[in-house]
Design a protein around this motif. Structure first.
Motif, mmCIF file in Angstrom:
data_model
loop_
_atom_site.group_PDB
_atom_site.id
_atom_site.type_symbol
_atom_site.label_atom_id
_atom_site.label_comp_id
_atom_site.label_asym_id
_atom_site.label_seq_id
_atom_site.Cartn_x
_atom_site.Cartn_y
_atom_site.Cartn_z
ATOM 1 N N TYR A 179 -0.788 -10.608 11.543
ATOM 2 C CA TYR A 179 -1.952 -10.327 10.698
ATOM 3 C C TYR A 179 -3.156 -11.134 11.187
ATOM 4 O O TYR A 179 -4.256 -10.609 11.368
ATOM 5 N N HIS A 188 -6.318 -0.495 3.684
ATOM 6 C CA HIS A 188 -5.199 0.275 4.239
ATOM 7 C C HIS A 188 -5.354 1.775 3.972
ATOM 8 O O HIS A 188 -4.739 2.587 4.664
ATOM 9 N N HIS A 228 -7.626 -6.051 1.081
ATOM 10 C CA HIS A 228 -6.637 -5.703 2.108
ATOM 11 C C HIS A 228 -5.970 -4.354 1.789
ATOM 12 O O HIS A 228 -5.904 -3.464 2.644
ATOM 13 N N GLU A 246 0.831 -1.194 0.000
ATOM 14 C CA GLU A 246 0.000 0.000 0.000
ATOM 15 C C GLU A 246 0.864 1.241 0.000
ATOM 16 O O GLU A 246 1.954 1.246 0.553
ATOM 17 N N GLU A 268 -2.461 -3.708 10.275
ATOM 18 C CA GLU A 268 -2.605 -5.024 9.659
ATOM 19 C C GLU A 268 -3.810 -5.802 10.192
ATOM 20 O O GLU A 268 -4.450 -6.547 9.453
HETATM 21 ZN ZN ZN Z 1 -1.206 -4.948 5.050
#
Ligand code: ZN
Length: 468
Positions: free
Chosen positions: A383, A311, A307, A283, A330
Protein backbone atom coordinates in the motif's frame (compact mmCIF):
# COMPACT_ATOMS: atom_id res chain seq x y z
CA UNK A 1 13.07 -3.99 -18.58
CA UNK A 2 9.42 -3.15 -18.39
CA UNK A 3 8.44 -4.69 -21.72
CA UNK A 4 9.81 -8.11 -20.93
CA UNK A 5 8.85 -8.18 -17.28
CA UNK A 6 5.13 -8.63 -17.83
CA UNK A 7 4.79 -8.53 -21.60
CA UNK A 8 2.90 -5.97 -23.60
CA UNK A 9 -0.74 -5.37 -22.79
CA UNK A 10 -1.62 -7.22 -25.97
CA UNK A 11 0.42 -10.25 -24.99
CA UNK A 12 -1.23 -10.30 -21.59
CA UNK A 13 -4.69 -10.02 -23.13
CA UNK A 14 -3.92 -12.87 -25.49
CA UNK A 15 -2.57 -14.93 -22.64
CA UNK A 16 -5.75 -14.29 -20.68
CA UNK A 17 -7.96 -15.62 -23.43
CA UNK A 18 -5.75 -18.68 -23.77
CA UNK A 19 -7.40 -21.79 -22.34
CA UNK A 20 -4.38 -22.62 -20.21
CA UNK A 21 -4.07 -19.24 -18.50
CA UNK A 22 -5.18 -19.22 -14.88
CA UNK A 23 -4.47 -16.68 -12.18
CA UNK A 24 -0.87 -17.32 -11.12
CA UNK A 25 -1.72 -16.55 -7.47
CA UNK A 26 -4.94 -18.60 -7.40
CA UNK A 27 -4.56 -21.32 -10.01
CA UNK A 28 -7.52 -23.25 -8.55
CA UNK A 29 -9.93 -20.32 -9.03
CA UNK A 30 -11.94 -19.61 -12.14
CA UNK A 31 -12.17 -21.27 -15.52
CA UNK A 32 -10.79 -19.22 -18.42
CA UNK A 33 -12.49 -21.38 -21.09
CA UNK A 34 -15.69 -19.32 -20.94
CA UNK A 35 -16.93 -16.04 -19.56
CA UNK A 36 -20.11 -15.01 -17.78
CA UNK A 37 -21.92 -11.84 -18.78
CA UNK A 38 -24.84 -12.02 -16.35
CA UNK A 39 -25.71 -13.60 -13.03
CA UNK A 40 -29.26 -13.81 -11.70
CA UNK A 41 -29.22 -14.97 -8.10
CA UNK A 42 -32.57 -15.75 -6.45
CA UNK A 43 -31.81 -16.60 -2.84
CA UNK A 44 -33.50 -17.03 0.50
CA UNK A 45 -31.57 -16.41 3.70
CA UNK A 46 -32.60 -17.26 7.26
CA UNK A 47 -30.24 -15.58 9.74
CA UNK A 48 -31.06 -17.72 12.81
CA UNK A 49 -30.12 -21.11 11.34
CA UNK A 50 -27.76 -19.34 8.86
CA UNK A 51 -29.41 -21.08 5.95
CA UNK A 52 -28.97 -19.95 2.36
CA UNK A 53 -30.63 -21.52 -0.64
CA UNK A 54 -31.94 -20.77 -4.08
CA UNK A 55 -31.02 -20.61 -7.71
CA UNK A 56 -28.15 -19.09 -9.63
CA UNK A 57 -28.76 -18.53 -13.32
CA UNK A 58 -25.68 -17.62 -15.36
CA UNK A 59 -25.62 -16.40 -18.95
CA UNK A 60 -22.24 -17.23 -20.41
CA UNK A 61 -20.22 -17.37 -23.58
CA UNK A 62 -17.89 -20.20 -24.55
CA UNK A 63 -14.34 -19.36 -25.62
CA UNK A 64 -12.69 -20.39 -28.89
CA UNK A 65 -12.99 -24.10 -28.09
CA UNK A 66 -16.12 -26.20 -27.63
CA UNK A 67 -16.88 -27.06 -23.99
CA UNK A 68 -17.31 -30.73 -23.21
CA UNK A 69 -17.08 -29.74 -19.59
CA UNK A 70 -16.44 -26.60 -17.59
CA UNK A 71 -16.16 -25.58 -13.95
CA UNK A 72 -17.77 -23.17 -11.53
CA UNK A 73 -16.35 -22.25 -8.15
CA UNK A 74 -18.74 -23.13 -5.32
CA UNK A 75 -18.09 -24.02 -1.69
CA UNK A 76 -19.68 -26.87 0.19
CA UNK A 77 -23.43 -26.66 -0.58
CA UNK A 78 -26.02 -29.32 -1.34
CA UNK A 79 -26.66 -29.23 -5.07
CA UNK A 80 -30.24 -29.80 -6.20
CA UNK A 81 -30.15 -29.58 -9.98
CA UNK A 82 -27.70 -28.36 -12.58
CA UNK A 83 -29.10 -27.38 -15.96
CA UNK A 84 -27.17 -26.29 -19.04
CA UNK A 85 -29.39 -24.63 -21.63
CA UNK A 86 -32.34 -26.04 -19.73
CA UNK A 87 -31.13 -29.67 -19.85
CA UNK A 88 -29.80 -31.62 -16.90
CA UNK A 89 -26.02 -31.91 -16.94
CA UNK A 90 -23.70 -34.34 -15.17
CA UNK A 91 -21.63 -32.82 -12.44
CA UNK A 92 -19.15 -33.52 -9.70
CA UNK A 93 -18.68 -31.20 -6.73
CA UNK A 94 -15.41 -31.47 -4.83
CA UNK A 95 -12.93 -29.13 -3.19
CA UNK A 96 -14.79 -25.98 -4.14
CA UNK A 97 -15.18 -26.95 -7.80
CA UNK A 98 -18.49 -27.74 -9.46
CA UNK A 99 -17.46 -29.51 -12.67
CA UNK A 100 -20.27 -29.71 -15.18
CA UNK A 101 -20.57 -31.90 -18.26
CA UNK A 102 -23.48 -30.68 -20.39
CA UNK A 103 -25.71 -33.25 -22.09
CA UNK A 104 -24.33 -31.89 -25.36
CA UNK A 105 -21.04 -29.95 -25.63
CA UNK A 106 -21.37 -26.16 -25.86
CA UNK A 107 -20.11 -25.06 -29.29
CA UNK A 108 -17.12 -22.73 -29.56
CA UNK A 109 -18.09 -19.07 -29.08
CA UNK A 110 -21.69 -20.07 -28.34
CA UNK A 111 -23.89 -18.42 -25.73
CA UNK A 112 -25.23 -20.78 -23.07
CA UNK A 113 -27.00 -20.70 -19.72
CA UNK A 114 -26.27 -22.57 -16.53
CA UNK A 115 -28.76 -22.96 -13.70
CA UNK A 116 -27.64 -24.26 -10.32
CA UNK A 117 -30.08 -25.02 -7.49
CA UNK A 118 -28.29 -25.18 -4.17
CA UNK A 119 -28.71 -24.79 -0.42
CA UNK A 120 -26.75 -25.07 2.79
CA UNK A 121 -25.10 -23.20 5.62
CA UNK A 122 -22.71 -20.67 4.13
CA UNK A 123 -19.41 -20.16 5.86
CA UNK A 124 -16.30 -18.20 5.01
CA UNK A 125 -13.63 -19.65 2.75
CA UNK A 126 -10.47 -20.16 4.80
CA UNK A 127 -7.38 -18.26 3.70
CA UNK A 128 -4.11 -16.85 4.99
CA UNK A 129 -6.03 -13.59 5.61
CA UNK A 130 -8.73 -15.29 7.67
CA UNK A 131 -12.26 -16.08 6.51
CA UNK A 132 -13.38 -14.65 3.16
CA UNK A 133 -16.87 -14.30 1.77
CA UNK A 134 -20.16 -14.98 3.50
CA UNK A 135 -19.86 -14.44 7.22
CA UNK A 136 -22.61 -14.92 9.76
CA UNK A 137 -22.75 -11.97 12.18
CA UNK A 138 -24.34 -11.91 15.62
CA UNK A 139 -27.53 -10.72 13.94
CA UNK A 140 -27.31 -10.96 10.17
CA UNK A 141 -24.60 -11.57 7.61
CA UNK A 142 -21.88 -9.74 5.73
CA UNK A 143 -20.10 -10.67 2.51
CA UNK A 144 -16.57 -9.43 1.82
CA UNK A 145 -14.92 -11.71 -0.71
CA UNK A 146 -11.64 -10.19 -1.81
CA UNK A 147 -9.85 -12.00 -3.28
CA UNK A 148 -11.42 -15.49 -3.54
CA UNK A 149 -14.39 -15.60 -1.14
CA UNK A 150 -17.27 -15.31 -3.64
CA UNK A 151 -17.78 -19.11 -3.95
CA UNK A 152 -18.72 -19.11 -0.25
CA UNK A 153 -22.22 -18.06 -1.32
CA UNK A 154 -22.81 -18.45 -5.05
CA UNK A 155 -21.49 -20.45 -8.00
CA UNK A 156 -19.24 -18.25 -10.10
CA UNK A 157 -16.34 -18.08 -12.49
CA UNK A 158 -14.17 -16.60 -9.77
CA UNK A 159 -11.59 -14.55 -11.61
CA UNK A 160 -11.45 -10.76 -11.41
CA UNK A 161 -11.22 -10.39 -15.18
CA UNK A 162 -14.58 -12.09 -15.76
CA UNK A 163 -16.91 -9.15 -15.12
CA UNK A 164 -20.67 -9.46 -15.44
CA UNK A 165 -23.92 -7.70 -14.63
CA UNK A 166 -25.92 -8.97 -11.66
CA UNK A 167 -29.49 -9.24 -10.55
CA UNK A 168 -29.69 -10.19 -6.93
CA UNK A 169 -32.96 -11.18 -5.26
CA UNK A 170 -32.73 -11.98 -1.57
CA UNK A 171 -35.66 -12.98 0.62
CA UNK A 172 -35.16 -12.74 4.36
CA UNK A 173 -37.26 -12.10 7.50
CA UNK A 174 -38.87 -8.67 7.25
CA UNK A 175 -37.08 -6.97 10.19
CA UNK A 176 -33.78 -7.26 8.28
CA UNK A 177 -32.49 -4.87 5.66
CA UNK A 178 -30.67 -6.31 2.65
CA UNK A 179 -27.99 -4.01 1.25
CA UNK A 180 -25.96 -4.60 -1.87
CA UNK A 181 -24.44 -2.41 -4.58
CA UNK A 182 -26.71 -1.39 -7.42
CA UNK A 183 -30.24 -0.12 -7.79
CA UNK A 184 -33.05 -1.44 -5.62
CA UNK A 185 -35.71 -2.47 -8.16
CA UNK A 186 -38.40 -3.81 -5.83
CA UNK A 187 -39.01 -4.62 -2.21
CA UNK A 188 -41.96 -6.90 -1.61
CA UNK A 189 -43.25 -8.11 1.73
CA UNK A 190 -45.29 -11.32 1.94
CA UNK A 191 -46.26 -12.73 5.33
CA UNK A 192 -43.18 -12.24 7.51
CA UNK A 193 -40.60 -12.22 4.72
CA UNK A 194 -39.38 -9.47 2.43
CA UNK A 195 -37.79 -9.90 -0.98
CA UNK A 196 -35.25 -7.32 -2.06
CA UNK A 197 -34.34 -7.21 -5.75
CA UNK A 198 -31.26 -5.29 -6.79
CA UNK A 199 -29.80 -4.70 -10.24
CA UNK A 200 -26.13 -3.95 -10.86
CA UNK A 201 -25.77 -3.27 -14.57
CA UNK A 202 -22.12 -2.16 -14.48
CA UNK A 203 -19.57 -4.91 -15.18
CA UNK A 204 -18.75 -6.43 -11.78
CA UNK A 205 -16.08 -8.91 -10.69
CA UNK A 206 -17.29 -11.85 -8.61
CA UNK A 207 -15.21 -10.80 -5.59
CA UNK A 208 -16.87 -7.38 -5.59
CA UNK A 209 -20.45 -8.51 -5.09
CA UNK A 210 -21.08 -7.35 -1.53
CA UNK A 211 -24.08 -8.11 0.64
CA UNK A 212 -25.04 -6.97 4.11
CA UNK A 213 -28.08 -8.28 5.96
CA UNK A 214 -28.95 -6.80 9.32
CA UNK A 215 -31.01 -4.39 11.36
CA UNK A 216 -29.83 -1.10 9.93
CA UNK A 217 -31.06 2.44 10.03
CA UNK A 218 -30.91 4.16 6.66
CA UNK A 219 -29.09 7.50 6.67
CA UNK A 220 -28.92 9.73 3.60
CA UNK A 221 -25.72 11.68 3.13
CA UNK A 222 -27.10 14.79 1.53
CA UNK A 223 -25.15 16.96 -0.82
CA UNK A 224 -26.28 20.50 -1.56
CA UNK A 225 -25.91 19.72 -5.27
CA UNK A 226 -29.13 18.05 -6.50
CA UNK A 227 -27.17 16.22 -9.24
CA UNK A 228 -24.83 14.60 -6.73
CA UNK A 229 -24.30 10.84 -6.56
CA UNK A 230 -26.83 9.32 -4.09
CA UNK A 231 -24.95 8.25 -0.96
CA UNK A 232 -26.59 6.19 1.74
CA UNK A 233 -25.41 4.87 5.06
CA UNK A 234 -26.78 1.71 6.70
CA UNK A 235 -25.96 2.11 10.33
CA UNK A 236 -26.78 0.28 13.58
CA UNK A 237 -29.20 2.35 15.61
CA UNK A 238 -27.25 4.25 18.24
CA UNK A 239 -24.27 4.76 15.94
CA UNK A 240 -26.08 7.27 13.73
CA UNK A 241 -24.71 10.44 15.40
CA UNK A 242 -21.12 9.17 15.10
CA UNK A 243 -21.75 8.16 11.50
CA UNK A 244 -23.09 11.61 10.63
CA UNK A 245 -19.79 13.14 11.79
CA UNK A 246 -17.38 10.48 10.56
CA UNK A 247 -18.88 10.34 7.06
CA UNK A 248 -20.01 13.97 7.05
CA UNK A 249 -17.40 15.00 4.50
CA UNK A 250 -17.95 12.06 2.15
CA UNK A 251 -20.14 14.12 -0.23
CA UNK A 252 -17.27 16.64 -0.52
CA UNK A 253 -14.90 13.77 -1.09
CA UNK A 254 -17.18 12.42 -3.82
CA UNK A 255 -17.11 15.79 -5.55
CA UNK A 256 -13.32 16.02 -5.34
CA UNK A 257 -12.82 12.51 -6.69
CA UNK A 258 -15.25 13.17 -9.56
CA UNK A 259 -13.20 16.25 -10.39
CA UNK A 260 -9.93 14.28 -10.21
CA UNK A 261 -10.93 10.85 -11.56
CA UNK A 262 -13.98 11.61 -13.71
CA UNK A 263 -17.66 10.76 -13.16
CA UNK A 264 -18.45 8.29 -10.38
CA UNK A 265 -18.82 4.99 -12.25
CA UNK A 266 -21.99 3.58 -10.59
CA UNK A 267 -25.57 4.58 -9.75
CA UNK A 268 -25.04 5.21 -6.07
CA UNK A 269 -22.82 4.44 -3.12
CA UNK A 270 -23.89 2.49 -0.05
CA UNK A 271 -21.83 2.49 3.14
CA UNK A 272 -22.64 -0.24 5.65
CA UNK A 273 -21.52 -0.10 9.25
CA UNK A 274 -21.59 -3.73 10.35
CA UNK A 275 -22.56 -4.08 14.00
CA UNK A 276 -19.15 -5.62 14.78
CA UNK A 277 -15.53 -4.64 14.72
CA UNK A 278 -13.79 -5.27 11.40
CA UNK A 279 -10.00 -5.42 11.02
CA UNK A 280 -10.20 -3.30 7.90
CA UNK A 281 -13.04 -1.82 5.88
CA UNK A 282 -13.72 -3.59 2.59
CA UNK A 283 -14.79 -2.33 -0.79
CA UNK A 284 -17.48 -3.87 -2.94
CA UNK A 285 -19.14 -2.68 -6.14
CA UNK A 286 -20.93 0.62 -5.36
CA UNK A 287 -20.65 -0.28 -1.68
CA UNK A 288 -18.23 -0.44 1.25
CA UNK A 289 -18.42 -2.06 4.67
CA UNK A 290 -16.89 -0.61 7.80
CA UNK A 291 -16.93 -1.82 11.40
CA UNK A 292 -18.12 -0.04 14.52
CA UNK A 293 -14.43 0.45 15.36
CA UNK A 294 -14.15 2.82 12.39
CA UNK A 295 -16.58 5.25 13.99
CA UNK A 296 -15.42 7.56 16.76
CA UNK A 297 -17.45 10.68 16.15
CA UNK A 298 -14.21 12.58 15.45
CA UNK A 299 -13.42 11.54 11.85
CA UNK A 300 -10.57 9.40 13.17
CA UNK A 301 -10.84 7.01 10.21
CA UNK A 302 -11.50 9.55 7.47
CA UNK A 303 -8.52 8.39 5.43
CA UNK A 304 -10.25 5.01 5.17
CA UNK A 305 -13.47 6.69 4.04
CA UNK A 306 -11.42 8.20 1.20
CA UNK A 307 -9.62 4.93 0.52
CA UNK A 308 -12.81 2.87 0.09
CA UNK A 309 -14.50 5.54 -2.00
CA UNK A 310 -11.46 5.74 -4.31
CA UNK A 311 -11.69 1.98 -4.90
CA UNK A 312 -14.95 2.59 -6.76
CA UNK A 313 -12.78 4.00 -9.57
CA UNK A 314 -9.59 2.04 -8.92
CA UNK A 315 -10.32 -1.64 -8.41
CA UNK A 316 -14.06 -1.78 -8.97
CA UNK A 317 -14.65 0.13 -12.21
CA UNK A 318 -11.09 -0.35 -13.48
CA UNK A 319 -10.23 -3.89 -12.35
CA UNK A 320 -7.04 -5.92 -12.27
CA UNK A 321 -6.80 -8.60 -14.97
CA UNK A 322 -5.29 -10.86 -12.33
CA UNK A 323 -4.00 -10.46 -8.80
CA UNK A 324 -0.38 -9.74 -9.76
CA UNK A 325 -1.52 -6.20 -10.50
CA UNK A 326 -3.08 -5.55 -7.08
CA UNK A 327 -0.86 -2.49 -6.55
CA UNK A 328 -2.98 -0.69 -9.17
CA UNK A 329 -5.94 -1.00 -6.76
CA UNK A 330 -4.13 -0.29 -3.53
CA UNK A 331 -1.49 2.20 -4.67
CA UNK A 332 -4.10 4.44 -6.28
CA UNK A 333 -6.49 4.10 -3.32
CA UNK A 334 -3.64 4.96 -0.95
CA UNK A 335 -2.68 7.95 -3.05
CA UNK A 336 -6.31 9.08 -3.06
CA UNK A 337 -6.11 9.27 0.75
CA UNK A 338 -3.20 11.67 0.35
CA UNK A 339 -4.96 13.69 -2.35
CA UNK A 340 -8.02 14.04 -0.14
CA UNK A 341 -5.89 15.16 2.82
CA UNK A 342 -4.04 17.66 0.68
CA UNK A 343 -7.17 19.10 -0.89
CA UNK A 344 -9.26 19.25 2.28
CA UNK A 345 -6.92 21.37 4.37
CA UNK A 346 -4.78 18.54 5.74
CA UNK A 347 -1.18 17.58 5.14
CA UNK A 348 0.30 17.57 1.66
CA UNK A 349 0.82 14.42 -0.39
CA UNK A 350 4.54 15.20 -0.19
CA UNK A 351 4.40 15.01 3.62
CA UNK A 352 2.50 11.72 3.45
CA UNK A 353 5.03 10.41 0.93
CA UNK A 354 7.89 11.36 3.26
CA UNK A 355 6.23 9.44 6.13
CA UNK A 356 5.65 6.40 3.95
CA UNK A 357 9.23 6.52 2.73
CA UNK A 358 10.61 6.73 6.27
CA UNK A 359 8.46 3.78 7.27
CA UNK A 360 9.54 1.62 4.31
CA UNK A 361 13.22 2.51 4.77
CA UNK A 362 13.11 0.70 8.12
CA UNK A 363 11.43 -2.46 6.79
CA UNK A 364 12.70 -5.40 4.71
CA UNK A 365 12.97 -4.54 1.03
CA UNK A 366 11.96 -7.79 -0.59
CA UNK A 367 8.69 -6.85 -2.25
CA UNK A 368 8.33 -6.46 -6.00
CA UNK A 369 5.38 -4.13 -6.37
CA UNK A 370 4.30 -5.22 -9.85
CA UNK A 371 4.22 -8.91 -8.85
CA UNK A 372 4.35 -9.20 -5.06
CA UNK A 373 3.35 -12.87 -4.88
CA UNK A 374 0.24 -14.20 -3.18
CA UNK A 375 1.72 -14.04 0.34
CA UNK A 376 2.53 -10.32 0.15
CA UNK A 377 -0.36 -9.08 -1.98
CA UNK A 378 -2.05 -7.37 0.99
CA UNK A 379 1.17 -6.50 2.84
CA UNK A 380 1.15 -2.98 4.32
CA UNK A 381 4.30 -2.23 2.36
CA UNK A 382 2.45 -2.76 -0.92
CA UNK A 383 0.00 0.00 0.00
CA UNK A 384 2.69 2.47 1.09
CA UNK A 385 5.02 1.75 -1.79
CA UNK A 386 2.06 1.85 -4.18
CA UNK A 387 1.22 5.36 -2.96
CA UNK A 388 4.87 6.38 -3.27
CA UNK A 389 5.04 5.04 -6.83
CA UNK A 390 2.05 7.16 -7.81
CA UNK A 391 3.74 10.11 -6.11
CA UNK A 392 6.96 9.45 -8.05
CA UNK A 393 4.91 9.52 -11.24
CA UNK A 394 3.24 12.79 -10.25
CA UNK A 395 6.65 14.27 -9.53
CA UNK A 396 7.92 13.18 -12.95
CA UNK A 397 4.87 14.33 -14.92
CA UNK A 398 4.07 17.53 -13.05
CA UNK A 399 0.60 18.23 -11.67
CA UNK A 400 -1.25 19.08 -14.88
CA UNK A 401 -0.14 16.06 -16.87
CA UNK A 402 -0.46 13.79 -13.82
CA UNK A 403 -4.09 14.72 -13.21
CA UNK A 404 -4.98 14.39 -16.90
CA UNK A 405 -3.25 11.00 -16.96
CA UNK A 406 -5.17 9.76 -13.91
CA UNK A 407 -8.54 11.04 -15.10
CA UNK A 408 -8.07 9.59 -18.58
CA UNK A 409 -7.07 6.26 -17.03
CA UNK A 410 -10.21 6.02 -14.90
CA UNK A 411 -12.59 7.21 -17.63
CA UNK A 412 -10.92 5.48 -20.60
CA UNK A 413 -10.72 2.12 -18.83
CA UNK A 414 -14.09 2.38 -17.11
CA UNK A 415 -15.70 -1.03 -16.67
CA UNK A 416 -12.60 -2.81 -18.01
CA UNK A 417 -9.69 -4.90 -16.79
CA UNK A 418 -6.09 -3.76 -16.79
CA UNK A 419 -2.51 -4.81 -16.18
CA UNK A 420 0.53 -2.95 -14.87
CA UNK A 421 1.86 -2.82 -18.45
CA UNK A 422 -1.36 -1.07 -19.55
CA UNK A 423 -0.81 1.53 -16.85
CA UNK A 424 2.85 2.22 -17.59
CA UNK A 425 2.14 2.48 -21.33
CA UNK A 426 -0.72 4.86 -20.59
CA UNK A 427 1.37 7.07 -18.28
CA UNK A 428 4.20 7.32 -20.80
CA UNK A 429 1.85 9.15 -23.19
CA UNK A 430 1.80 12.15 -20.84
CA UNK A 431 5.46 13.02 -20.96
CA UNK A 432 8.33 13.14 -23.46
CA UNK A 433 10.67 12.03 -20.69
CA UNK A 434 11.23 8.25 -20.75
CA UNK A 435 9.63 6.68 -17.64
CA UNK A 436 11.16 3.21 -18.04
CA UNK A 437 13.78 3.83 -15.37
CA UNK A 438 11.27 5.21 -12.89
CA UNK A 439 8.93 2.25 -13.35
CA UNK A 440 11.79 -0.21 -13.27
CA UNK A 441 12.99 1.17 -9.93
CA UNK A 442 9.56 1.46 -8.29
CA UNK A 443 7.67 -1.47 -9.76
CA UNK A 444 10.16 -4.16 -10.64
CA UNK A 445 13.04 -3.84 -8.15
CA UNK A 446 12.64 -4.50 -4.44
CA UNK A 447 15.10 -1.83 -3.20
CA UNK A 448 13.47 1.40 -2.08
CA UNK A 449 14.35 4.28 -4.44
CA UNK A 450 15.01 7.77 -2.97
CA UNK A 451 11.99 9.83 -1.86
CA UNK A 452 10.46 11.47 -4.94
CA UNK A 453 9.81 15.20 -4.95
CA UNK A 454 12.20 15.87 -2.10
CA UNK A 455 14.15 18.46 -4.06
CA UNK A 456 13.12 22.01 -3.25
CA UNK A 457 11.64 22.66 -6.68
CA UNK A 458 9.03 20.00 -6.22
CA UNK A 459 7.94 20.91 -2.74
CA UNK A 460 5.66 23.64 -3.94
CA UNK A 461 2.92 21.43 -5.33
CA UNK A 462 2.38 19.86 -1.95
CA UNK A 463 1.67 23.23 -0.44
CA UNK A 464 -1.21 24.10 -2.71
CA UNK A 465 -3.64 22.67 -0.21
CA UNK A 466 -6.97 24.36 -0.19
CA UNK A 467 -10.31 23.39 1.27
CA UNK A 468 -12.25 21.19 -1.17
ZN1 ZN B 1 -7.77 -0.94 -0.43
Amino acid sequence: MIGTAVGTAQEVDQALSSPKQVDPYFPASGDPRYRVHRYELTLDYRPGPNRLGGTARLSALAGPEALREFALDLADFRIGRVLVDGKAGHYTHRAGKLRIRPARPVAADAAFTVEVHYSGNPKPVRSQWGGLGWEELTDGALVASQPVGAPSWYPCNDRPADKASYQLSITTPSPYTVVTGGRLLTRTTRASSTTWVYEQSAPTSSYLVGVAIGAYEKVLLVDADPGAVPQTGYVPTGMVPHFATDFGRQPQMMRLFEELFGPYPFDGYAVVIADEELDVPVEAQAMAAFGTNHLDGARGSERLVAHELAHQWFGNSVTVADWRHIWLNEGLAKYSEWLWAERSGGRSAQAHAADAHRLLAGLPQDLKLADPGRKLMFDDRLYERGGLTVHALRTALGDDAFHRMLRDWATGRRGGVVTTADFTTHAQRYTARPLAELFDAWLYRPELPPLPGARAGWLRFGQESRPA
